[in-house]
Design a protein around this motif. Structure first.
Motif, PDB file in Angstrom:
ATOM      1  N   VAL A  23      -0.740  14.095  -7.187  1.00  0.00           N
ATOM      2  CA  VAL A  23      -1.492  13.063  -7.888  1.00  0.00           C
ATOM      3  C   VAL A  23      -2.906  12.952  -7.317  1.00  0.00           C
ATOM      4  CG1 VAL A  23      -1.636  10.578  -8.339  1.00  0.00           C
ATOM      5  CG2 VAL A  23       0.561  11.779  -8.573  1.00  0.00           C
ATOM      6  N   ALA A  62      -6.336  13.812  -9.359  1.00  0.00           N
ATOM      7  CA  ALA A  62      -7.390  12.803  -9.516  1.00  0.00           C
ATOM      8  C   ALA A  62      -8.736  13.368  -9.092  1.00  0.00           C
ATOM      9  CB  ALA A  62      -7.039  11.558  -8.698  1.00  0.00           C
ATOM     10  N   ASP A  98      -6.594   7.955  -6.715  1.00  0.00           N
ATOM     11  CA  ASP A  98      -5.247   7.793  -7.274  1.00  0.00           C
ATOM     12  C   ASP A  98      -5.180   6.580  -8.201  1.00  0.00           C
ATOM     13  OD1 ASP A  98      -3.038   8.944  -4.591  1.00  0.00           O
ATOM     14  OD2 ASP A  98      -4.908   9.752  -5.370  1.00  0.00           O
ATOM     15  N   GLU A  99      -5.829   5.507  -7.796  1.00  0.00           N
ATOM     16  CA  GLU A  99      -5.760   4.284  -8.586  1.00  0.00           C
ATOM     17  C   GLU A  99      -6.473   4.455  -9.926  1.00  0.00           C
ATOM     18  OE1 GLU A  99      -3.886   1.778  -8.200  1.00  0.00           O
ATOM     19  OE2 GLU A  99      -4.679   0.766  -9.971  1.00  0.00           O
ATOM     20  N   ARG A 124      -4.235   6.471 -12.095  1.00  0.00           N
ATOM     21  CA  ARG A 124      -3.109   5.647 -12.552  1.00  0.00           C
ATOM     22  C   ARG A 124      -3.524   4.730 -13.698  1.00  0.00           C
ATOM     23  NH1 ARG A 124       1.757   3.524 -10.637  1.00  0.00           N
ATOM     24  NH2 ARG A 124       2.137   1.375 -11.241  1.00  0.00           N
ATOM     25  N   ARG A 125      -4.689   4.094 -13.581  1.00  0.00           N
ATOM     26  CA  ARG A 125      -5.148   3.181 -14.635  1.00  0.00           C
ATOM     27  C   ARG A 125      -5.348   3.921 -15.950  1.00  0.00           C
ATOM     28  NH1 ARG A 125      -8.518   0.883 -10.578  1.00  0.00           N
ATOM     29  NH2 ARG A 125     -10.302   2.068 -11.405  1.00  0.00           N
ATOM     30  N   PHE A 185      -3.957   6.808 -16.923  1.00  0.00           N
ATOM     31  CA  PHE A 185      -2.665   7.255 -17.447  1.00  0.00           C
ATOM     32  C   PHE A 185      -1.917   6.105 -18.117  1.00  0.00           C
ATOM     33  CE2 PHE A 185      -0.904  11.534 -16.499  1.00  0.00           C
ATOM     34  CZ  PHE A 185      -2.105  12.142 -16.153  1.00  0.00           C
ATOM     35  N   LEU A 186      -1.889   4.955 -17.458  1.00  0.00           N
ATOM     36  CA  LEU A 186      -1.169   3.816 -18.021  1.00  0.00           C
ATOM     37  C   LEU A 186      -1.821   3.344 -19.316  1.00  0.00           C
ATOM     38  CD1 LEU A 186      -0.300   1.785 -14.806  1.00  0.00           C
ATOM     39  CD2 LEU A 186       1.309   2.945 -16.330  1.00  0.00           C
ATOM     40  N   THR A 213       2.950   6.467 -15.564  1.00  0.00           N
ATOM     41  CA  THR A 213       2.201   6.723 -14.341  1.00  0.00           C
ATOM     42  C   THR A 213       2.017   8.227 -14.166  1.00  0.00           C
ATOM     43  OG1 THR A 213       4.169   6.892 -12.964  1.00  0.00           O
ATOM     44  CG2 THR A 213       3.215   4.680 -13.271  1.00  0.00           C
ATOM     45  N   PRO A 214       1.037   8.659 -13.385  1.00  0.00           N
ATOM     46  CA  PRO A 214       0.888  10.094 -13.113  1.00  0.00           C
ATOM     47  C   PRO A 214       2.135  10.714 -12.493  1.00  0.00           C
ATOM     48  CG  PRO A 214      -1.089   8.911 -12.454  1.00  0.00           C
ATOM     49  CD  PRO A 214      -0.074   7.875 -12.816  1.00  0.00           C
ATOM     50  N   SER A 215       2.794   9.988 -11.596  1.00  0.00           N
ATOM     51  CA  SER A 215       4.005  10.516 -10.959  1.00  0.00           C
ATOM     52  C   SER A 215       5.112  10.736 -11.975  1.00  0.00           C
ATOM     53  CB  SER A 215       4.481   9.570  -9.863  1.00  0.00           C
ATOM     54  OG  SER A 215       3.515   9.460  -8.838  1.00  0.00           O
ATOM     55  N   TYR A 271       4.702  11.212 -15.171  1.00  0.00           N
ATOM     56  CA  TYR A 271       4.283  12.329 -16.028  1.00  0.00           C
ATOM     57  C   TYR A 271       4.585  13.659 -15.354  1.00  0.00           C
ATOM     58  CZ  TYR A 271       1.361  15.159 -19.084  1.00  0.00           C
ATOM     59  OH  TYR A 271       0.915  16.115 -19.975  1.00  0.00           O
TER      60      TYR A 271
END
Length: 315
Positions: A274, A278, A286-287, A290-291, A293-294, A300-302, A304
């Protein structure tokens, strides 16, 4: 595999290729092509396809596959097709039933999808839902399993469906080996919106803007801030924004985010972490990843990334 005049050739060939490859790698598959009368059919490409057996002579079957055609969404299936599908699927004659693309319309007309979830080619999902209100249609799914009934999205989604059937039968390792042999995803990313950002973006008329889009696609992680793009394009920030809105259909920021999201998806699919996805996609932390992707994908990327370990939908 049940075939009929007008059947889409790829709908037939793609699943057969998966099952044939699985058999060559040790899977317990044998396949047969049947038509209503056992005679040859003319496919969507004009190719003559020979059947192995008439539908009436098919014995008990593990899996019945009904491919689609261009005609099925627009007119009722011919009586011969419906009779054959109903006969092949009726009672306990077929352990499971699958359709590829618009083959779902044949299953629906035979009453085999009533009260079930199903999918079909995205272009015809609304028509399936209108014509058969007893079916819950998922327009974005690549394939849907409901009980012993499987339906898939358009054309090449027959590969995804067949891989999932192989995994159900023989396990994920064999399904993964088949996917590697065919050079396809074990589970393709996302839903039916499978076109790349570049492919679905209209080609701008402005030469400078076309060049900037190529630069963004070639290196998503580079500095593509509005001032940097405007400087490289020899344009004012206001003029560049106006060109994006008029010729691309989005703001510069939205377009760049979509390209970076696509790059991050590809990196995660290839096994990147991840954090690495990014950084290398240009989305930064990472954050931030994540934003995006959501907001864009609802996962979440994980989560996915975990989809590429199996054909099973992520929980």
């Amino acid at each position: 595999m049940f075939v009929y005049d007008g059947v889409r050739l790829m709908d037939v060939a793609a699943p057969l290729e998966v099952f044939g490859t699985a058999a060559g790698l040790g899977g317990a598959y044998s396949t047969a092509v049947c038509s209503a009368d056992g005679g040859p059919v003319i496919t969507s490409t004009g190719t003559r396809l020979h059947a192995d057996v008439p539908a009436a002579e098919v014995g008990r079957t593990h899996t019945l596959v009904v491919p689609g055609s261009d005609d099925l969404p627009h007119r009722p299936p011919p009586a011969g097709l419906l009779d054959a599908v109903g006969e092949l699927a009726g009672g306990e004659r077929s352990r499971r039933i699958a359709s590829v693309c618009t083959g779902a319309f044949a299953l629906a007309a035979a009453g085999l999808l009533d009260g079930r979830r199903a999918t079909t080619h995205w272009r015809h999902a609304a028509a399936l839902a209108r014509r058969y209100p007893a079916i819950t249609v998922d327009p974005d799914a690549i394939f849907v399993r409901d009980g012993r009934t499987y339906t898939s999205a358009g054309v090449t989604a027959g590969i995804d469906l067949a891989l999932a059937l192989v995994e159900d039968d023989e396990g994920v390792e064999l399904a993964r080996e088949v996917a590697r042999d065919l050079v396809v995803f074990l589970q393709r990313p996302g839903g039916q919106s499978q076109f790349s950002v570049a492919a679905r973006t209209p080609s701008p008329r402005h030469d400078g803007l076309r060049g900037l889009l190529r630069e963004v696609t070639a290196d998503p992680a580079a500095d593509h801030s509005l001032p940097a793009l405007a400087r490289r394009g020899g344009l004012s920030a206001r003029h560049l924004t106006r060109l994006f809105n008029e010729q691309v259909g989005s703001t510069p920021a939205a377009y760049i985010e979509s390209v970076r999201l696509e790059a991050a998806k590809a990196l995660l699919e290839a096994g990147e972490t991840v954090t690495g996805a990014a950084r290398r996609s240009g989305l930064g932390s990472d954050e931030s990843l994540r934003r995006v992707f959501l907001r864009q994908l609802g996962v979440t990327p994980s989560a996915y990334r975990s989809r590429f370990r199996t054909t099973a939908p992520a929980s």
